[in-house]
Write a protein that holds these residues in place. Structure first.
Motif, PDB file in Angstrom:
ATOM      1  N   GLU A  64     -10.817  -0.855  -1.274  1.00 35.52           N
ATOM      2  CA  GLU A  64     -11.319  -0.605  -2.628  1.00 35.52           C
ATOM      3  C   GLU A  64     -11.551  -1.911  -3.377  1.00 35.52           C
ATOM      4  O   GLU A  64     -12.604  -2.121  -3.976  1.00 35.52           O
ATOM      5  CB  GLU A  64     -10.278   0.239  -3.386  1.00 35.52           C
ATOM      6  N   ARG A 106      -4.784   9.760  -1.436  1.00 37.06           N
ATOM      7  CA  ARG A 106      -4.944   8.800  -2.533  1.00 37.06           C
ATOM      8  C   ARG A 106      -3.822   7.775  -2.377  1.00 37.06           C
ATOM      9  O   ARG A 106      -2.643   8.153  -2.308  1.00 37.06           O
ATOM     10  CB  ARG A 106      -4.858   9.519  -3.876  1.00 37.06           C
ATOM     11  N   ARG A 158      -2.269   3.742  -3.532  1.00 32.43           N
ATOM     12  CA  ARG A 158      -2.388   2.648  -4.478  1.00 32.43           C
ATOM     13  C   ARG A 158      -2.061   1.354  -3.739  1.00 32.43           C
ATOM     14  O   ARG A 158      -1.210   1.319  -2.855  1.00 32.43           O
ATOM     15  CB  ARG A 158      -1.512   2.832  -5.712  1.00 32.43           C
ATOM     16  N   VAL A 159      -2.810   0.310  -4.102  1.00 27.51           N
ATOM     17  CA  VAL A 159      -2.768  -0.972  -3.412  1.00 27.51           C
ATOM     18  C   VAL A 159      -2.649  -2.061  -4.471  1.00 27.51           C
ATOM     19  O   VAL A 159      -3.258  -1.955  -5.530  1.00 27.51           O
ATOM     20  CB  VAL A 159      -4.075  -1.187  -2.600  1.00 27.51           C
ATOM     21  N   TRP A 160      -1.888  -3.101  -4.180  1.00 24.80           N
ATOM     22  CA  TRP A 160      -1.783  -4.210  -5.142  1.00 24.80           C
ATOM     23  C   TRP A 160      -3.171  -4.718  -5.523  1.00 24.80           C
ATOM     24  O   TRP A 160      -4.046  -4.870  -4.678  1.00 24.80           O
ATOM     25  CB  TRP A 160      -1.013  -5.392  -4.528  1.00 24.80           C
ATOM     26  N   ILE A 184       0.878  -1.167   0.000  1.00 27.77           N
ATOM     27  CA  ILE A 184       0.000   0.000   0.000  1.00 27.77           C
ATOM     28  C   ILE A 184       0.917   1.219   0.000  1.00 27.77           C
ATOM     29  O   ILE A 184       1.898   1.261   0.745  1.00 27.77           O
ATOM     30  CB  ILE A 184      -0.982   0.007   1.192  1.00 27.77           C
ATOM     31  N   LYS A 222      -7.595   2.788 -14.430  1.00 26.17           N
ATOM     32  CA  LYS A 222      -7.320   3.388 -13.129  1.00 26.17           C
ATOM     33  C   LYS A 222      -6.204   4.411 -13.225  1.00 26.17           C
ATOM     34  O   LYS A 222      -6.247   5.455 -12.608  1.00 26.17           O
ATOM     35  CB  LYS A 222      -6.936   2.315 -12.104  1.00 26.17           C
ATOM     36  N   HIS A 239       1.246   5.609  -0.461  1.00 21.14           N
ATOM     37  CA  HIS A 239       0.578   6.907  -0.495  1.00 21.14           C
ATOM     38  C   HIS A 239       1.061   7.703  -1.698  1.00 21.14           C
ATOM     39  O   HIS A 239       2.248   7.895  -1.876  1.00 21.14           O
ATOM     40  CB  HIS A 239       0.873   7.671   0.796  1.00 21.14           C
ATOM     41  N   HIS A 264      -5.273  -2.509 -15.585  1.00 19.45           N
ATOM     42  CA  HIS A 264      -6.691  -2.801 -15.744  1.00 19.45           C
ATOM     43  C   HIS A 264      -7.170  -2.784 -17.192  1.00 19.45           C
ATOM     44  O   HIS A 264      -8.057  -3.535 -17.568  1.00 19.45           O
ATOM     45  CB  HIS A 264      -7.526  -1.796 -14.938  1.00 19.45           C
ATOM     46  N   PHE A 290      -2.074  -2.687  -9.923  1.00 17.51           N
ATOM     47  CA  PHE A 290      -2.521  -2.049  -8.687  1.00 17.51           C
ATOM     48  C   PHE A 290      -3.823  -1.319  -8.939  1.00 17.51           C
ATOM     49  O   PHE A 290      -4.218  -1.085 -10.080  1.00 17.51           O
ATOM     50  CB  PHE A 290      -1.468  -1.057  -8.172  1.00 17.51           C
ATOM     51  N   THR A 291      -4.513  -0.959  -7.868  1.00 18.85           N
ATOM     52  CA  THR A 291      -5.674  -0.100  -7.998  1.00 18.85           C
ATOM     53  C   THR A 291      -5.435   1.130  -7.127  1.00 18.85           C
ATOM     54  O   THR A 291      -4.541   1.142  -6.285  1.00 18.85           O
ATOM     55  CB  THR A 291      -6.974  -0.823  -7.613  1.00 18.85           C
ATOM     56  N   VAL A 292      -6.230   2.142  -7.364  1.00 19.61           N
ATOM     57  CA  VAL A 292      -6.025   3.403  -6.677  1.00 19.61           C
ATOM     58  C   VAL A 292      -7.284   3.719  -5.878  1.00 19.61           C
ATOM     59  O   VAL A 292      -8.395   3.517  -6.360  1.00 19.61           O
ATOM     60  CB  VAL A 292      -5.746   4.527  -7.695  1.00 19.61           C
ATOM     61  N   SER A 293      -7.103   4.200  -4.674  1.00 21.63           N
ATOM     62  CA  SER A 293      -8.249   4.423  -3.799  1.00 21.63           C
ATOM     63  C   SER A 293      -8.110   5.744  -3.074  1.00 21.63           C
ATOM     64  O   SER A 293      -7.023   6.097  -2.621  1.00 21.63           O
ATOM     65  CB  SER A 293      -8.291   3.256  -2.809  1.00 21.63           C
ATOM     66  N   CYS A 327      -1.233   0.356 -14.267  1.00 25.58           N
ATOM     67  CA  CYS A 327      -2.047  -0.382 -13.306  1.00 25.58           C
ATOM     68  C   CYS A 327      -2.558  -1.693 -13.861  1.00 25.58           C
ATOM     69  O   CYS A 327      -2.978  -2.567 -13.089  1.00 25.58           O
ATOM     70  CB  CYS A 327      -3.221   0.467 -12.829  1.00 25.58           C
TER      71      CYS A 327
END
Lengths: 360, 675, 282
Positions: free
Chosen positions: B582, A274, A276-278, A68, C247, A70, C255, A260-263, C253
């Motif tokens: 998420e 914001r 990003r997480v695997w 994770i 994303k 930042h 996707h 990864f995705t971003v949250s 990323c």
């Protein structure tokens, strides 16, 4: 490469040297049972650093691509909006990174620093990351049941992409430098010149080690070919999909997986971070679009996708690196035993079973 | 940076994993390779623990409702408010007007203190955990029939099982680590038999799939028993030595008829026979069922245990009954007596001798009248008689599928909520106390294989937030009780004195390897991997004859479909923790996003007959009501049945009408709804 | 401070005005708070997209419907997920984040001297609008221009004023259709799917020296491709813009990857020939 020698008893002094130079040194330690993990070296645990142990399953890719991370903060107040990036540039050395993982880091370098854009967050972490590779020489300790670095040609001894490489020759260790940072380390008086006998010993040990791999998926290169051509039967992917529980584990532990995705997360009124997480292409929602259309809804399509991304020659040519390093972690964490070695085996079986011979 | 071995907070497998921390933040998670329960594998939820634990969106300050709005208060204000109000309500309406409900995710220490608070301070037995409606029948049946209300063996033993029966649970989604163990056992040569109305991932790997009609489980297992008896394959030596009431059982079993059962269940008779004989003839065979959302009714569980006793599949490695728990501490909450009719250790509140032992330990009288369950509290029957509800980590407005929690809580004079976040339940709360999160406190969970494990503290909670257990202690003290616990280790020591099967489970012992499986006593400090390993006492087990079911719900021409209200995967999206990742939110919310008004799962062949396409609006009509929803075509659904997730309350109430909650199988008719 | 640019960092954008288009669709006119950013951004190519941030909710990719030749920058967005719904709540003066432009865009210069045939369905007209306006701004560079556009109902036709204006240009035809005409709506034109417009007598679609642009929902795409191939178009002369869940928008990323291509960097514009060779179904 110039081969240097140091005494076995001096090996951990390299850790001390790096710490004195301001590096946060990460090294492998024993956990409970056969668990192992990379952790920060402190005065308290320095003597517990292990040279020979099962390769930690939590991949060292997290030191350049954190689990994770930042990215930025955004703050809105009085109608204004301030967006601030969050940068971390740790100075780190990984002592005891295995050859397969060195290839993994190299692959991530090609991916994040190459292609169309450079990823600044990756760059910040990679810039001051020193890799001290330790060659796998102990068949009982170093080599796991699932290892197949030989098939991926990434081990047991990396040929490049490390800063420093250490190899256990018995009472002595051999050290070679792969970069100028590595060469700098070799100037320390604990290192002395190597002899021809050391080179021969190294060769003998490596030859022996190569015979100890339990997993010899010799069909690996054929798999690469079949995957690239897209000529694997749908039925094979269905069988593989039937055993997949969509946990994401294979992608998370893979040293060469990058998705990864971003949250966005709320920190307080008007303030968000914001991160990003695997993420994993194994998951159904990975390609789901707003509105519901999902091009990879079926689990076997996602299995197909994973192995295509890992092995297709298009990517190997584009990235000049293969996205599978033969570490075997995916096999270790897979519930349904459909990690790379098993999948290669299944592809081999179903492909070779198609016999077009007829008696007439 | 640091790595601490701990256990997971999601389901009841109790996987071992390492939490990686740095700067008082959880920054990563990875599985433990050596942990006996999961051996290096975890599921998607576990892989995102770090994201969930590190969520900044936490409640930090207690809140009290003033002028209709929740407003910030100090801890002292909150505790005093709660103590004063509880005293008032107890004075005015009596102790039984107060109920204390917790989540099966609460730790052993929290659960123990909460029920002790209820019994010794409030003087009521109105305690229950939110999953009681799913699991209490398993607890009762197992206690009755084998004397132990839990899984008899260990998860890793599934690798030794020759035959595994998985009954009516989508392991792949609910308990992936177990699904993996089962699949890998099959790959090594075990015979896998799966029963249940819905197909799922594990079914794809099964040797025999008995896709029986909904509600016919007890008949199916009874028919299997009949087959075993007809073939003479029962384990007579085992039965003679260890089981009571065999004759009564046989008399009932002989009433079963294989062909008739096959007809009613809707599965092939030869498959039933093959499954039964495989199970009885195996050197070691295990039966797995769930005590979670896809729970079995009492008769089904009895029938399964009967089968197990009939074949002597108890007391050896790789055999046994696996009453799988779908929450990390469902087992523990039951062990700790968060049950309206049982004390810690499962003694009945009605039993004078047991009660007096507790009264001696706790130094006060405790009530003997059994309390009411959560289901009662949160349904119409609770309205009017329950005036105060204490919810420890429990969010019934979001997650309870029974009753109407919102309505009931609205009517209460006092609703206390301890939770990590503001949830839908908070709308009805009079006071909200922020609690520490998993990883921020050192507590224990007991997994489904009876493994009591330390869930370690790896970071400090946000400033000002205390553990829920500490809050319970403070309130107890505010109400005049002389409670003094320095740490959760102290609480566990006390638990050991009142619950003998935990008496050896002090923190020092638990910290040594991978927790301990109870019974863990002073004489058995290493715990008990599988029960009855040292021999089974004479007549320890009991058969219970099960009345032969004729048909669960009869469909007819007017109502040709069976509508099942349930669902595996989709329950998780209501879970407060899942929403803070998420990826987890995306994966578990997908069906809701695709079908926002809810949906009814239908087999594509059935849909074709009615000209229904995926996403079409369909009307379901029953005697009790009708509703419109969207069709979700799915090959997993049994032809002739429809599946509806019961968290879509509106739709559920429309179709169930006055029957309201509790019913999860009715007959309906189906038509396509024109736009 | 850092040598590389931060590809993930959005810049502050301000909403100028908002117009309601069709149901669930609004157009947001905006500009970067920093005028240098705005100037650099205006160099985008038709077919590119930008990543729009609604802080606290998330980020999503938005096609750029304006042509770089126009004065105003805007997005036309349908409210369908959490991000787009959050965008729809914005009012003039509100701030949000934008980064871009990304993607390969349509190589409009490569098409000089050719006939252009645009086939769009529903909100598929949004990305193609950029190309059409660009082409009209460089009218003398292109030969015949045809626009075939259809929606489910008359109320769902996008950019009607633009379509009317475009039809006034010499050598430009705009033909509209709707799948069905509800009794409550006015409509005198063709009723049928977009492909039905090809079959109207008098419709003369050039094939030689022509580029066909196709954009719309997956089903429409399939049928239109079939129709175009039947007319004699070659795969490399049919071009489209693919939509995927994105994303990052910068090829990291994972996707949006289809087969061998990352749609956000190697696309989103692909010829049909390339789409066939991607190695995965779209």
């Amino acid at each position: 490469m110039k081969a240097r020698i140091l005494n076995r008893t001096d090996v951990l002094k390299i850790v001390d040297l790096l710490r004195r130079q301001g590096y946060e040194v990460i090294a492998p330690f024993h956990g409970r049972g056969r668990d192992t993990f990379f952790d920060t070296v402190t005065d308290e645990n320095r003597d517990r650093i292990q040279i020979h142990l099962p390769n930690p399953y939590y991949p060292p890719k997290r030191f350049v691509l954190p689990h994770i991370e930042h990215l930025l903060k955004a703050h809105s107040s009085n109608g204004g909006l301030k967006i601030e990036p969050i940068y971390e540039q740790p100075k780190r050395a990984i002592f005891g990174i295995r050859s397969c993982d060195v290839a993994g880091i190299y692959h991530l370098d090609r991916f994040f620093l190459g292609r169309e854009f450079r990823d600044i967050y990756y760059e910040n972490r990679r810039r001051n990351l020193l890799l001290v590779n330790i060659v796998c020489t102990d068949p009982d300790e170093d080599i796991n049941r699932e290892c197949f670095c030989m098939c991926a040609d990434t081990g047991p001894a990396s040929r490049e992409h490390f800063d420093l490489q250490l190899m256990d020759l018995g009472d002595e260790f051999m050290a070679v430098a792969g970069t100028s940072e590595g060469e700098e380390i070799l100037t320390d008086p604990m290192f002395r010149k190597g002899e021809e006998s050391h080179i021969q010993k190294r060769t003998a040990i490596l030859n022996d080690v190569r015979t100890h791999f339990k997993n010899t998926t010799s069909w690996f290169s054929a798999t690469v070919r079949y995957v690239s051509q897209g000529s694997i039967l749908d039925k094979t992917w269905e069988i593989i999909g039937d055993r997949c529980l969509e946990c994401g584990g294979c992608t998370y532990v893979c040293p060469a997986c990058t998705c990864f995705t971003v949250s966005d997360r709320q920190l307080g009124p008007g303030e968000i971070e914001r991160v990003r997480v695997w993420d994993s292409c194994a998951l159904a929602g990975f390609t789901r679009m707003a509105g519901g259309h999902n091009p990879r809804r079926a689990v076997h399509d996602r299995r197909n996708r994973r192995f295509f991304r890992k092995l297709a020659s298009h990517f190997i040519q584009k990235e000049l690196s293969m996205a599978c390093v033969g570490c075997g972690r995916c096999a270790a964490v897979c519930h349904g035993d459909v990690g790379m070695p098993s999948v290669v085996e299944m592809i081999r079986r179903t492909t070779t079973e198609i016999d077009k011979h007829e008696p007439k | 940076m640091a790595h601490r071995l701990t256990t997971c907070t999601f389901c009841g497998v109790g996987c071992g994993l390492y939490l990686e921390t740095a700067d008082n933040r959880v920054i990563g998670v990875s599985p433990s390779m050596s942990h006996p329960a999961n051996e290096g594998k975890i599921c998607l939820r576990g892989w995102h623990l770090h994201e969930v634990i590190s969520t900044p969106d936490r409640l930090r300050i207690p809140m009290i409702r003033k002028d209709g709005r929740l407003q910030e208060a100090t801890w002292d204000e909150a505790f005093n408010f709660i103590a004063a109000r509880l005293k008032e309500i107890r004075e005015k309406h009596g102790p039984d007007s107060i109920a204390l409900l917790n989540s099966p995710r609460c730790s052993n220490e929290e659960a123990y203190l909460l029920q002790k608070f209820a019994r010794t301070i409030i003087k009521t037995n109105n305690v229950d955990h939110g999953a009681g409606v799913y699991s209490n029948n398993s607890t009762d049946v197992l206690l009755d029939m084998i004397g132990v209300p839990a899984t008899t063996n260990s998860f890793h033993e599934l690798a030794q099982s020759e035959v595994i029966i998985v009954s009516s649970v989508d392991l792949g989604k609910r308990l992936p680590t177990i699904a993996g163990a089962v699949i890998r056992a099959r790959l090594k040569g075990a015979k896998l038999i799966v029963t249940g109305t819905r197909s799922h991932r594990v079914v794809k790997n099964a040797d025999i799939f008995l896709q029986n009609k909904p509600g016919t489980d007890s008949l199916l297992y009874g028919a299997m028993a009949k087959v075993i008896v007809d073939h003479g394959s029962m384990n007579l030596p085992f039965i003679k030595k260890h089981c009571r009431d065999y004759d009564k059982f046989i008399a009932k079993v002989l009433e079963y008829d294989l062909l008739e059962a096959a007809e009613v269940c809707g599965v092939r008779a030869d498959l039933i026979e093959a499954a039964a004989l495989a199970y009885a003839g195996a050197r070691s065979a295990a039966i797995l069922y769930s005590t979670g959302l896809e729970y079995g009714d009492t008769d089904s569980i009895k029938a399964m245990v009967n089968l197990c006793l009939l074949s002597g599949q108890l007391g050896k490695e790789g055999s046994g009954i696996f009453a799988l728990t779908e929450h990390n501490n469902l087992q523990g909450c039951c062990d700790m007596g968060m049950l309206p009719d049982r004390l810690p250790g499962y003694g009945s509140v009605r039993d004078d001798l047991i009660r007096s032992q507790f009264e001696k330990q706790w130094k006060t009288e405790i009530p003997s009248r059994p309390g009411v369950a959560a289901k009662w509290v949160l349904s119409d029957r609770g309205k009017g008689s329950i005036h105060a509800v204490w919810l420890c980590r429990y969010d019934p407005v979001s997650t309870a599928f029974f009753g109407n929690a919102a309505d009931c809580l609205e009517q209460c004079d006092l609703v206390i909520q301890q939770h990590l976040f503001l949830t839908e339940t908070s709308r009805y709360a009079h006071v909200v106390l922020p609690t520490a999160m998993f990883g921020e406190e050192q507590v224990t969970f007991t997994s489904g294989e009876r493994r009591i494990q330390l869930a370690k503290q790896v970071i400090d909670p946000p400033s000002g937030i205390a553990s829920a257990w500490k809050q319970i202690v403070r309130i107890a003290q505010a109400m005049g009780a002389d409670w003094n616990y320095e740490s959760t280790a102290d609480i566990m020591d006390e638990i050991g004195t009142v619950a003998p099967f935990y008496s050896g489970a002090n923190y020092e012992n638990l910290a040594r390897e991978y927790g301990r499986q109870w019974p863990c006593t002073k004489d058995r400090p290493l715990g008990t991997p599988f029960l009855f390993s040292e021999g089974i006492p004479r007549d320890a087990f009991k058969f219970i004859p099960v009345e032969r079911l004729h048909e669960a719900v009869v469909t007819n021409k007017e109502y040709p479909f069976l509508l099942v209200l349930g669902h595996s995967l989709y329950y998780w999206h209501r879970n407060a923790l899942i929403r803070h990742s998420e990826t987890l939110r995306r994966e578990y919310q997908a069906p809701l996003l695709d079908y926002p008004e809810g949906f009814a799962g239908i087999h594509p062949d059935d849909a074709k007959k009615y000209g229904i396409h995926d996403g079409d609006r369909i009307r379901l009509r029953a005697d009790s009501g009708s509703t419109v929803t969207l069709a979700a075509l799915n090959h997993e659904i049994r032809s002739g049945t429809l599946f509806m997730p019961f968290f879509v309350k509106q739709v559920e109430h429309q179709i169930l009408g006055p029957l309201k909650s509790g019913v999860h199988l009715i007959r309906v008719c189906l038509e396509k709804e024109e736009e | 401070m850092n040598p590389s640019e931060n590809i993930y960092l959005p810049k502050t954008a301000i909403v100028d005005r908002v117009t309601d288009d069709i149901a669930d669709v609004k157009t947001f006119y905006w500009h970067f708070e920093d005028s240098e950013e705005q100037k650099a951004f205006k160099k985008f190519r038709p077919g590119q997209f930008a990543q729009v941030s609604l802080f606290g909710v998330g980020e999503f990719p938005a096609s750029l419907p304006p042509s770089p030749t126009e004065d105003e920058t805007f997005f036309t967005i349908r409210s369908v997920g959490s991000c787009t719904t959050a965008l729809h709540r914005l009012k003039p003066g509100d701030r949000f984040g934008v980064r871009g432009p990304y993607g390969n865009g349509f190589p409009m210069e490569d098409y000089y001297g050719k006939n252009l045939v645009f086939v769009a369905g529903g909100i598929g007209l949004i990305p193609l609008r950029s190309c059409i306006v660009y082409a009209l701004k460089h009218r003398d560079k292109y030969d015949r221009i045809q626009v075939f556009y259809g929606s489910k109902t008359p109320g769902e036709l996008m950019y009607l004023p633009n379509l009317r204006e475009w039809a006034t240009f010499a050598g430009v035809e705009c033909r509209l259709t709707v799948d069905r005409k509800p009794p409550t709506e006015e409509w005198e034109g063709n009723v049928g799917v977009v492909g039905s417009l090809f079959k109207i007598p008098g419709t003369n679609i050039p094939v030689d020296n022509t580029v066909a642009f196709v954009c719309g929902p997956p089903i429409m795409f399939r049928f239109v491709i079939r129709d175009l191939l039947a007319l004699g178009f070659q795969g490399q002369n049919i071009v489209s813009t693919l939509e995927r869940y994105m994303k990052c928008g910068v090829g990291k990323c994972g996707h949006c990857c289809i087969g061998v291509a990352y749609v956000c960097t190697e696309g989103p514009v692909f010829t049909y020939e390339q789409i066939k060779k991607l190695g995965e179904d779209i």
